[in-house]
Design a protein around this motif. Structure first.
Motif, PDB file in Angstrom:
ATOM      1  N   VAL A  57     -23.298 -21.996 -30.804  1.00 35.15           N
ATOM      2  CA  VAL A  57     -23.751 -23.869 -30.428  1.00 35.15           C
ATOM      3  C   VAL A  57     -25.091 -23.185 -30.015  1.00 35.15           C
ATOM      4  O   VAL A  57     -24.348 -21.898 -28.754  1.00 35.15           O
ATOM      5  CB  VAL A  57     -23.669 -25.374 -30.442  1.00 35.15           C
ATOM      6  CG1 VAL A  57     -24.503 -25.813 -30.287  1.00 35.15           C
ATOM      7  CG2 VAL A  57     -22.517 -25.373 -31.182  1.00 35.15           C
ATOM      8  N   PRO A  58     -26.781 -22.538 -30.220  1.00 34.85           N
ATOM      9  CA  PRO A  58     -27.498 -22.228 -29.402  1.00 34.85           C
ATOM     10  C   PRO A  58     -27.289 -23.004 -27.765  1.00 34.85           C
ATOM     11  O   PRO A  58     -26.886 -24.086 -27.724  1.00 34.85           O
ATOM     12  CB  PRO A  58     -28.427 -22.028 -29.753  1.00 34.85           C
ATOM     13  CG  PRO A  58     -28.375 -22.087 -31.091  1.00 34.85           C
ATOM     14  CD  PRO A  58     -26.652 -22.849 -31.599  1.00 34.85           C
ATOM     15  N   PRO A  59     -27.334 -22.586 -26.546  1.00 30.48           N
ATOM     16  CA  PRO A  59     -27.166 -23.417 -25.738  1.00 30.48           C
ATOM     17  C   PRO A  59     -27.952 -23.909 -25.293  1.00 30.48           C
ATOM     18  O   PRO A  59     -28.069 -25.076 -24.959  1.00 30.48           O
ATOM     19  CB  PRO A  59     -26.979 -21.789 -24.343  1.00 30.48           C
ATOM     20  CG  PRO A  59     -26.004 -20.610 -25.182  1.00 30.48           C
ATOM     21  CD  PRO A  59     -27.357 -20.974 -26.620  1.00 30.48           C
ATOM     22  N   ALA A  68     -26.097 -16.820 -16.198  1.00 31.61           N
ATOM     23  CA  ALA A  68     -26.031 -16.411 -15.407  1.00 31.61           C
ATOM     24  C   ALA A  68     -24.674 -16.052 -15.260  1.00 31.61           C
ATOM     25  O   ALA A  68     -23.933 -16.008 -16.281  1.00 31.61           O
ATOM     26  CB  ALA A  68     -25.711 -16.446 -13.843  1.00 31.61           C
ATOM     27  N   HIS A  69     -25.134 -14.220 -14.897  1.00 30.22           N
ATOM     28  CA  HIS A  69     -23.476 -13.226 -14.693  1.00 30.22           C
ATOM     29  C   HIS A  69     -23.669 -13.207 -13.457  1.00 30.22           C
ATOM     30  O   HIS A  69     -24.015 -13.129 -12.751  1.00 30.22           O
ATOM     31  CB  HIS A  69     -24.353 -11.861 -15.067  1.00 30.22           C
ATOM     32  CG  HIS A  69     -24.461 -12.018 -17.017  1.00 30.22           C
ATOM     33  ND1 HIS A  69     -23.631 -12.101 -17.738  1.00 30.22           N
ATOM     34  CD2 HIS A  69     -25.262 -12.379 -17.301  1.00 30.22           C
ATOM     35  CE1 HIS A  69     -23.867 -12.609 -18.881  1.00 30.22           C
ATOM     36  NE2 HIS A  69     -24.972 -12.399 -19.103  1.00 30.22           N
ATOM     37  N   VAL A  70     -22.374 -13.838 -13.295  1.00 30.11           N
ATOM     38  CA  VAL A  70     -21.879 -13.761 -12.317  1.00 30.11           C
ATOM     39  C   VAL A  70     -20.889 -13.059 -11.601  1.00 30.11           C
ATOM     40  O   VAL A  70     -19.794 -12.824 -12.553  1.00 30.11           O
ATOM     41  CB  VAL A  70     -21.969 -15.155 -11.255  1.00 30.11           C
ATOM     42  CG1 VAL A  70     -21.023 -15.391  -9.854  1.00 30.11           C
ATOM     43  CG2 VAL A  70     -22.398 -15.959 -11.425  1.00 30.11           C
ATOM     44  N   GLN A  71     -21.219 -11.723 -10.898  1.00 30.85           N
ATOM     45  CA  GLN A  71     -19.891 -10.993 -10.360  1.00 30.85           C
ATOM     46  C   GLN A  71     -19.124 -11.348  -9.250  1.00 30.85           C
ATOM     47  O   GLN A  71     -19.490 -11.684  -7.878  1.00 30.85           O
ATOM     48  CB  GLN A  71     -20.514  -9.411  -9.513  1.00 30.85           C
ATOM     49  CG  GLN A  71     -21.536  -8.989 -10.996  1.00 30.85           C
ATOM     50  CD  GLN A  71     -21.714  -7.666 -10.466  1.00 30.85           C
ATOM     51  OE1 GLN A  71     -23.301  -7.287  -9.485  1.00 30.85           O
ATOM     52  NE2 GLN A  71     -21.782  -6.675 -11.583  1.00 30.85           N
ATOM     53  N   PHE A 140     -29.311 -14.270 -12.811  1.00 32.04           N
ATOM     54  CA  PHE A 140     -29.674 -14.992 -13.871  1.00 32.04           C
ATOM     55  C   PHE A 140     -30.472 -14.285 -14.868  1.00 32.04           C
ATOM     56  O   PHE A 140     -30.753 -13.538 -14.977  1.00 32.04           O
ATOM     57  CB  PHE A 140     -31.107 -16.243 -12.770  1.00 32.04           C
ATOM     58  CG  PHE A 140     -30.660 -17.501 -12.057  1.00 32.04           C
ATOM     59  CD1 PHE A 140     -30.358 -17.967 -12.389  1.00 32.04           C
ATOM     60  CD2 PHE A 140     -30.315 -16.684 -10.541  1.00 32.04           C
ATOM     61  CE1 PHE A 140     -29.471 -18.845 -11.496  1.00 32.04           C
ATOM     62  CE2 PHE A 140     -29.919 -18.060 -10.232  1.00 32.04           C
ATOM     63  CZ  PHE A 140     -29.155 -18.575 -10.585  1.00 32.04           C
ATOM     64  N   VAL A 141     -30.104 -15.033 -15.919  1.00 28.26           N
ATOM     65  CA  VAL A 141     -30.387 -14.259 -17.260  1.00 28.26           C
ATOM     66  C   VAL A 141     -32.159 -15.322 -18.001  1.00 28.26           C
ATOM     67  O   VAL A 141     -32.138 -16.298 -17.159  1.00 28.26           O
ATOM     68  CB  VAL A 141     -29.695 -14.985 -18.553  1.00 28.26           C
ATOM     69  CG1 VAL A 141     -30.387 -13.973 -20.077  1.00 28.26           C
ATOM     70  CG2 VAL A 141     -28.607 -14.253 -18.295  1.00 28.26           C
ATOM     71  N   LEU A 142     -33.007 -14.337 -17.782  1.00 25.56           N
ATOM     72  CA  LEU A 142     -34.513 -14.683 -17.796  1.00 25.56           C
ATOM     73  C   LEU A 142     -34.986 -15.079 -19.384  1.00 25.56           C
ATOM     74  O   LEU A 142     -35.198 -15.920 -20.087  1.00 25.56           O
ATOM     75  CB  LEU A 142     -35.322 -13.913 -17.549  1.00 25.56           C
ATOM     76  CG  LEU A 142     -35.177 -13.284 -15.697  1.00 25.56           C
ATOM     77  CD1 LEU A 142     -36.088 -11.956 -15.386  1.00 25.56           C
ATOM     78  CD2 LEU A 142     -36.044 -14.972 -14.515  1.00 25.56           C
ATOM     79  N   ARG A 143     -34.706 -14.059 -20.334  1.00 23.17           N
ATOM     80  CA  ARG A 143     -34.572 -14.239 -21.529  1.00 23.17           C
ATOM     81  C   ARG A 143     -33.248 -13.536 -21.989  1.00 23.17           C
ATOM     82  O   ARG A 143     -32.711 -12.136 -21.621  1.00 23.17           O
ATOM     83  CB  ARG A 143     -35.828 -13.678 -21.947  1.00 23.17           C
ATOM     84  CG  ARG A 143     -35.886 -13.462 -23.746  1.00 23.17           C
ATOM     85  CD  ARG A 143     -37.421 -13.025 -24.188  1.00 23.17           C
ATOM     86  NE  ARG A 143     -38.045 -12.498 -23.458  1.00 23.17           N
ATOM     87  CZ  ARG A 143     -37.766 -10.692 -24.189  1.00 23.17           C
ATOM     88  NH1 ARG A 143     -37.870 -10.954 -25.684  1.00 23.17           N
ATOM     89  NH2 ARG A 143     -37.988  -9.985 -23.190  1.00 23.17           N
ATOM     90  N   GLN A 144     -32.378 -13.868 -23.458  1.00 28.09           N
ATOM     91  CA  GLN A 144     -32.164 -12.687 -24.404  1.00 28.09           C
ATOM     92  C   GLN A 144     -33.095 -12.478 -25.166  1.00 28.09           C
ATOM     93  O   GLN A 144     -32.802 -13.038 -26.198  1.00 28.09           O
ATOM     94  CB  GLN A 144     -30.642 -13.801 -24.454  1.00 28.09           C
ATOM     95  CG  GLN A 144     -28.960 -13.071 -24.923  1.00 28.09           C
ATOM     96  CD  GLN A 144     -27.965 -14.440 -25.029  1.00 28.09           C
ATOM     97  OE1 GLN A 144     -28.418 -15.686 -25.260  1.00 28.09           O
ATOM     98  NE2 GLN A 144     -26.571 -13.844 -24.125  1.00 28.09           N
TER      99      GLN A 144
END
Length: 153
Positions: A57-59, A68-71, A140-144
């Motif tokens: 399912v597309p988010p 977001a990718h969080v370390q 933060f992911v701006l565009r995948q």
């Protein structure tokens, strides 16, 4: 488990693109007859090569417009702290992926939310109050530009 042969790989490539293929359609596309295709598929499932079949399912279609990718770096690496963080990760649906990583940070998470405020709420009100996190860095992911679950077989 025996290694995958060319026919197994063809079946897996086809199913990674469309897991709803009927046995007949799968057999035809893989260049096999129905019975051998069905037996191979059953073996791949029974041996755990195919772990599960899911709907992607597309988010954004589900109202999850922020990613977001969080370390994450933990305060300590005691068995208790690691187990507590792992339990948290397993029970939080907003965490799509979690990997233990090398380098400065201990984990890399992929988190989704309705919006940026939802991501902030998750981090500040759900994750950081665990009391076992030293620091986080959020990207933060701006565009995948690419997304796939298919392995290169």
């Amino acid at each position: 488990m025996p290694p995958l042969d060319d026919a197994d790989r063809r079946i897996l490539r086809l199913l990674q693109r469309d897991a709803t293929l009927s046995t007949q359609a799968l057999a035809e596309a893989a260049g096999l007859s129905s019975s051998p295709a069905w037996r191979r598929l059953k073996r791949l499932i029974d041996e755990g090569v195919i772990e599960r079949q899911v709907a992607l399912v597309p988010p954004a279609r589900a109202g999850l417009n922020a990613m977001a990718h969080v370390q994450v770096s933990l305060l300590d690496h005691t068995e208790q702290a690691l187990a507590r963080f792992d339990r948290f990760v397993q029970t939080e649906d907003q965490i799509m992926e979690c990997a233990t990583i090398t380098g400065t940070y201990d984990y890399q998470l992929k988190i989704v939310a309705a919006d940026a405020e939802g991501l902030e709420h998750f981090l500040m009100r759900r994750m950081l109050p665990l009391g076992i996190i030293r620091s986080t860095v959020t990207h933060f992911v701006l565009r995948q530009t690419k997304y796939t679950t298919a392995l290169p077989l």
